[in-house]
Design a protein around this motif. Structure first.
Motif, short mmCIF file in Angstrom:
data_model
loop_
_atom_site.label_atom_id
_atom_site.label_comp_id
_atom_site.label_asym_id
_atom_site.label_seq_id
_atom_site.Cartn_x
_atom_site.Cartn_y
_atom_site.Cartn_z
N LEU A 270 0.74 -1.23 -0.09
CA LEU A 270 0.30 0.35 0.10
C LEU A 270 1.50 1.32 -0.16
N ALA A 271 2.24 1.22 1.06
CA ALA A 271 3.15 2.82 1.18
C ALA A 271 3.52 2.44 -0.08
N ASP A 272 3.95 1.89 -1.30
CA ASP A 272 3.90 1.94 -2.45
C ASP A 272 3.36 2.79 -3.90
N VAL A 273 2.23 2.10 -3.55
CA VAL A 273 0.89 2.46 -4.66
C VAL A 273 0.79 3.33 -3.72
N GLU A 274 0.78 3.86 -2.71
CA GLU A 274 0.50 5.39 -2.39
C GLU A 274 1.48 6.24 -2.40
N TYR A 275 3.01 5.92 -2.86
CA TYR A 275 3.94 7.21 -2.98
C TYR A 275 4.19 7.58 -4.49
N VAL A 276 3.69 6.12 -5.50
CA VAL A 276 3.81 6.45 -7.16
C VAL A 276 2.05 7.35 -7.51
N VAL A 277 1.39 6.60 -6.52
CA VAL A 277 -0.50 7.95 -7.02
C VAL A 277 0.62 9.24 -6.52
N ARG A 278 0.84 9.41 -4.93
CA ARG A 278 0.65 10.26 -4.39
C ARG A 278 1.61 11.39 -5.49
N THR A 279 3.50 10.79 -5.70
CA THR A 279 4.04 11.44 -6.52
C THR A 279 3.67 11.97 -8.22
N LEU A 280 2.82 10.96 -8.81
CA LEU A 280 1.64 11.29 -10.08
C LEU A 280 1.04 12.48 -9.34
N ALA A 281 0.41 12.37 -9.29
CA ALA A 281 -0.58 13.56 -9.06
C ALA A 281 0.08 14.90 -8.57
N ALA A 282 1.53 15.00 -7.49
CA ALA A 282 1.99 16.32 -7.35
C ALA A 282 2.63 17.08 -8.67
N THR A 283 3.10 15.76 -9.05
CA THR A 283 3.83 16.41 -10.85
C THR A 283 2.95 16.79 -11.34
N ALA A 284 1.77 15.81 -11.38
CA ALA A 284 1.00 17.19 -12.41
C ALA A 284 0.01 18.29 -12.16
N VAL A 285 -0.20 18.17 -10.89
CA VAL A 285 0.00 19.66 -10.84
C VAL A 285 0.73 20.79 -11.20
N GLU A 286 2.60 20.35 -11.08
CA GLU A 286 3.60 21.10 -10.59
C GLU A 286 3.33 20.97 -12.63
N LYS A 287 3.14 20.23 -13.09
CA LYS A 287 3.64 20.04 -14.78
C LYS A 287 2.51 20.54 -15.33
N GLU A 288 1.77 20.96 -15.05
CA GLU A 288 0.73 21.73 -15.56
C GLU A 288 0.49 22.84 -16.83
N LYS A 289 1.71 23.73 -17.00
CA LYS A 289 1.86 24.66 -17.95
C LYS A 289 2.14 23.98 -19.43
N GLU A 290 3.60 23.27 -18.39
CA GLU A 290 4.38 22.12 -20.12
C GLU A 290 3.50 20.72 -20.12
N PHE A 291 2.52 20.73 -19.81
CA PHE A 291 1.63 19.73 -20.59
C PHE A 291 0.98 20.51 -21.07
N GLY A 292 0.40 21.50 -20.23
CA GLY A 292 -0.79 22.49 -21.81
C GLY A 292 0.25 22.63 -22.93
N ASP A 293 1.50 22.86 -22.58
CA ASP A 293 2.47 23.72 -23.90
C ASP A 293 2.09 22.82 -24.87
N LEU A 294 2.69 21.27 -24.93
CA LEU A 294 3.03 20.56 -24.97
C LEU A 294 1.62 19.79 -26.20
N ASP A 295 0.64 20.37 -25.17
CA ASP A 295 -1.06 19.61 -26.05
C ASP A 295 -1.19 20.64 -26.96
N ALA A 296 -0.80 21.84 -26.90
CA ALA A 296 -0.70 23.17 -27.56
C ALA A 296 -0.47 23.14 -28.84
#
Length: 210
Positions: free
Chosen positions: A6-32
């Motif tokens: 559970l701890a490993d899965v929590e780590y994966v999901v939390r890191t994924l979530a934090a990175t998605a928020v952090e990279k909002e502009k970068e991902f948007g620029d890629l998609d544009a």
């Protein structure tokens, strides 16, 4: 399921979530470049909600936890991203429910479930220039590494490297799904934003692995 699972899965999901928020502009620029540019915004809003609700999510086991993530994402992310990412987590949850331990083989099964769900929900397949073109070959590579007896660290690094390699290679493809498909042949020459975003997310998860 063990507490470590559970701890490993929590780590994966939390890191994924934090990175998605952090990279909002970068991902948007890629998609544009050839899409509608909303990928960064959509992912950030969905995973922002995951982080906000983090402490209240049920953690009876890994399957329940992933199901909770699926529900949050499906209700929060708009456009095509919500149903696709929600389905991915829901299918991964179903795969987790079928095993007693989250080992390498179980991770492959969860990834297969996720990608099969995306294929069905998005009516997409390999070669359509989507995140599947990065995630499916990377899952194949992970399975090969596990079969060859590679260490967990070696498996994670190989998985991340293959995801990046295949994400970059989507620049050679013509988009067949999503808003990018409206660009036709003009989509050739630029990598798929979703595939690159997945590569960035996985690279962060692997780089920061505890």
């Amino acid at each position: 399921m063990t507490a470590t699972d559970l701890a490993d899965v929590e780590y994966v999901v939390r890191t994924l979530a934090a990175t998605a928020v952090e990279k909002e502009k970068e991902f948007g620029d890629l998609d544009a470049v050839v899409g509608d540019g909303d990928l960064g915004y959509s992912l950030a809003r969905g995973f922002e909600k995951v982080l906000t609700d983090w402490d209240s999510l049920k953690r009876d086991d890994v399957a329940t936890f992933l199901q909770q993530i699926a529900l949050v994402i499906s209700s929060r992310i708009g456009g095509t991203s919500g149903p696709l990412w929600g389905t991915a987590f829901l299918r991964a949850s179903a795969a987790a429910k079928a095993v007693d331990t989250i080992d390498g083989t179980a991770v492959v099964a969860m990834l297969r479930g996720a990608t099969d769900g995306i294929k069905t929900r998005g009516n997409a397949d390999l070669g359509d220039k989507t995140l599947l073109d990065a995630l499916v070959p990377a899952t194949d590579e992970l399975e090969r590494q596990i079969a060859a007896g590679a260490s967990p660290e070696e498996c994670r690094k190989a998985f991340a490297a293959k995801t990046r390699e295949c994400a970059d290679a989507t620049s050679k493809l013509e988009a067949k799904r999503g808003r990018a498909s409206y660009s036709g042949e003009r989509s050739i020459g630029s990598p798929d934003a979703g595939a690159v975003a997945v590569a960035i997310l996985i690279e962060r998860i692997v780089a920061d692995w505890p």
